[in-house]
Design a protein around this motif. Structure first.
Motif, short mmCIF file in Angstrom:
data_model
loop_
_atom_site.label_atom_id
_atom_site.label_comp_id
_atom_site.label_asym_id
_atom_site.label_seq_id
_atom_site.Cartn_x
_atom_site.Cartn_y
_atom_site.Cartn_z
N LYS A 106 0.81 -1.21 0.00
CA LYS A 106 0.00 0.00 0.00
C LYS A 106 0.85 1.27 0.00
CE LYS A 106 -4.00 -2.11 2.17
NZ LYS A 106 -4.97 -2.08 3.27
N VAL A 107 2.06 1.18 0.52
CA VAL A 107 2.97 2.33 0.56
C VAL A 107 4.25 1.90 -0.17
CG1 VAL A 107 4.13 4.02 2.03
CG2 VAL A 107 2.00 2.96 2.80
N GLU A 108 4.19 1.88 -1.48
CA GLU A 108 5.27 1.32 -2.29
C GLU A 108 6.58 2.07 -2.12
OE1 GLU A 108 3.71 1.12 -6.23
OE2 GLU A 108 2.17 -0.33 -5.67
N GLU A 109 6.55 3.34 -1.78
CA GLU A 109 7.77 4.12 -1.64
C GLU A 109 8.65 3.59 -0.50
OE1 GLU A 109 4.67 5.54 -1.40
OE2 GLU A 109 4.52 6.42 -3.40
N ILE A 110 8.03 2.98 0.49
CA ILE A 110 8.78 2.49 1.64
C ILE A 110 9.74 1.37 1.23
CG2 ILE A 110 7.18 0.73 2.49
CD1 ILE A 110 8.98 3.22 4.73
N PHE A 134 13.33 -5.64 -0.74
CA PHE A 134 12.93 -6.25 -1.99
C PHE A 134 12.22 -7.58 -1.80
CE2 PHE A 134 16.71 -3.62 -2.73
CZ PHE A 134 16.10 -2.63 -3.48
N THR A 135 11.99 -7.94 -0.55
CA THR A 135 11.24 -9.14 -0.22
C THR A 135 10.45 -8.84 1.06
OG1 THR A 135 11.41 -11.51 0.19
CG2 THR A 135 13.10 -10.13 1.15
N VAL A 136 9.46 -9.62 1.34
CA VAL A 136 8.70 -9.42 2.57
C VAL A 136 8.63 -10.74 3.33
CG1 VAL A 136 7.32 -7.49 1.77
CG2 VAL A 136 6.51 -9.80 1.34
N PRO A 137 8.54 -10.75 4.62
CA PRO A 137 8.57 -9.56 5.48
C PRO A 137 9.99 -9.06 5.66
CG PRO A 137 8.48 -11.50 6.84
CD PRO A 137 8.40 -11.97 5.40
N VAL A 138 10.12 -7.82 6.08
CA VAL A 138 11.40 -7.23 6.45
C VAL A 138 11.21 -6.59 7.82
CG1 VAL A 138 13.16 -5.52 5.90
CG2 VAL A 138 12.04 -6.76 4.06
N LEU A 139 12.06 -6.94 8.75
CA LEU A 139 12.07 -6.36 10.08
C LEU A 139 13.34 -5.54 10.20
CD1 LEU A 139 11.09 -9.54 12.11
CD2 LEU A 139 9.58 -7.76 11.26
#
Length: 67
Positions: free
Chosen positions: A16-20, A27-32
């Motif tokens: 939803k917030v592609e700029e983040i 470049f992958t999810v999840p990212v902590l």
């Protein structure tokens, strides 16, 4: 993160917030990602080993806040 009450947390949906994704180079999810004093201290992505992440956060937390 309840064990680390002095750390503020946030959740951002990169869909939803592609700029983040570009800002965090995620470049992958999840990212902590853990930041302190404007500096990145810890990053875990894709397959996150929760206990290892907790141990790493605990070390950083202790370094900043003591026991």
């Amino acid at each position: 993160m309840k064990d680390f009450p002095k750390i503020e947390t946030g959740l951002v949906n990169a869909g939803k917030v592609e700029e983040i994704a570009g800002f965090l180079m995620a470049f992958t999810v999840p990212v902590l990602v853990l930041y302190a004093d404007g500096r990145e201290y810890l990053r875990e992505a894709r397959i996150v080993q929760v206990e290892k992440f907790r141990e790493d956060v605990a070390k950083i937390y202790e370094g900043f806040f003591g026991n």
